[in-house]
Scaffold this active site. Sequence first.
Site, PDB file in Angstrom:
ATOM      1  N   THR A 153       0.164  12.525  -0.806  1.00  0.00           N
ATOM      2  CA  THR A 153      -0.399  12.274  -2.200  1.00  0.00           C
ATOM      3  C   THR A 153      -0.268  10.747  -2.663  1.00  0.00           C
ATOM      4  O   THR A 153       0.850  10.067  -1.828  1.00  0.00           O
ATOM      5  CB  THR A 153       0.112  13.074  -3.373  1.00  0.00           C
ATOM      6  OG1 THR A 153       1.524  12.611  -3.595  1.00  0.00           O
ATOM      7  CG2 THR A 153       0.047  14.673  -2.875  1.00  0.00           C
ATOM      8  N   CYS A 154      -0.847  10.396  -3.800  1.00  0.00           N
ATOM      9  CA  CYS A 154      -0.847   9.021  -4.152  1.00  0.00           C
ATOM     10  C   CYS A 154       0.420   8.944  -5.224  1.00  0.00           C
ATOM     11  O   CYS A 154       0.254   7.965  -6.133  1.00  0.00           O
ATOM     12  CB  CYS A 154      -2.090   8.621  -4.635  1.00  0.00           C
ATOM     13  SG  CYS A 154      -3.519   8.821  -3.609  1.00  0.00           S
ATOM     14  N   ASP A 155       1.343   9.638  -5.464  1.00  0.00           N
ATOM     15  CA  ASP A 155       2.462   9.611  -6.241  1.00  0.00           C
ATOM     16  C   ASP A 155       3.602   9.143  -5.522  1.00  0.00           C
ATOM     17  O   ASP A 155       4.098   9.918  -4.250  1.00  0.00           O
ATOM     18  CB  ASP A 155       2.761  10.742  -6.834  1.00  0.00           C
ATOM     19  CG  ASP A 155       3.587  10.624  -8.001  1.00  0.00           C
ATOM     20  OD1 ASP A 155       4.566  10.195  -7.667  1.00  0.00           O
ATOM     21  OD2 ASP A 155       3.559  11.458  -8.960  1.00  0.00           O
TER      22      ASP A 155
END
Length: 413
Positions: A360-362
């Site tokens: 994910t983009c976290d």
Amino acid sequence: MLEPKRGAIAAVPCSDNQNTSIQLVELEQESVARAVSDVSGRLAHYFATEVIDGPQLAVDLEMVEARYNTLAAGFRGADIFYAIKANPSVEILDRVAALGGYFDCASMGEIDLVLSRGVSPSRISFGNTIKKESAIRKAFDCGVRLFSFDSEGELEKLARSAPGASVFCRILAENDSADWPLSRKFGCSVKMAGDLLIEADRLGLDAYGVSFHVGSQQKNPRAWREALTDVAKLMQRLALSGVGLRMINLGGGMPARYDNGETDLLEYGAVVMAAVREQFGDRTLDLIIEPGRGLVADAGIIQAEVVLVSKKDDSDAPRWVYLDIGKFNGLAETMDEAIRYQIETIRSGEAVPAVLAGPTCDSVDVMYEKNPYPLPLDLKVGDKVWILGTGAYTTTYSSVAFNGLPPLASVCI
Ligand SMILES: *Cc1c(COP(=O)(O)O)cnc(C)c1O
């Protein structure tokens, strides 16, 4: 060796030759990591023959049953209340029910789920110490008669909305040696528990017993001793006040294997039960255990895939390995690198530490960085990996759709 593919059928070349197809299936099976077969031949066969798109958990129900029987033998005389938050798959609930098990539920949603499998409400404990009064009322109306509490406020709700029910008070327990401690969120002091149980009796509830939880993934069976000493003192004090407790809920905490080796749960249970006998002799007491992780973690394996292997600079070490699974779609318990899963691949190259991250983009979606994970140097994009011991606290901790990723898929075989 053939690399794991999307199922054997897709790998069959344009030919209707049955033998080729059988050969390919065998090669596919060989390509599932040996460690998976060592854990469960059934899971190895499943992963070798199924077309699986995206990360997916598979749970071997035969292993759940074997674990149940080991826990029942180790903790002989105790009723097993499966803490369903660990993995509420209906196939697991059905198997536990068929084995004569009970259920520890934390919400009305969990209670409804268990009831929907035809389980009697008399086999359910509403074990969360923090409940909405409306949920207490609903559970009581459904026939649930066993509730936990650890505060005066909760006791008042129970007296109002579950009149006459059997209640047990949770005391604080030392969680020091647990990998996933439950801290001070739940439980009260022994002194307060005594006062509250006397109050419960006065309010017309059945002051049934005491519970505690020594912390999840508790590798030391002696962790129960201290809490049991507290329980013994508490029972003595209450007996003098005319309140005879009849039950001890020993909680969960029984460990799974992960990367630090198998615990013999038979022996482990024997150590805990010896501590019970040391404190209570052969007094007749109802005993409850509430395994979650210990029952289902080792029975599950996730198949995932390598999405990227990269470096931040040519001179940078270690590599970064990104999987299609991370903290938000199944591996939440890698938070603070608390739970360290065993990860298997089919590559045989030298194992060199890598930072392991999710898709994910976290930026918190990194599983192992402080303590990088040794992975074969020849691991490649598209390789399947198998994450062992993932039957507990994976599907339930998976987000609904962070970054558009679906929740973790799962099957029981
Ligand atoms: C979560 C929980 C359990 C199960 O704990 P494990 O460590 O997974 O065995 C048992 N009892 C209660 C009250 C819980 O909240």
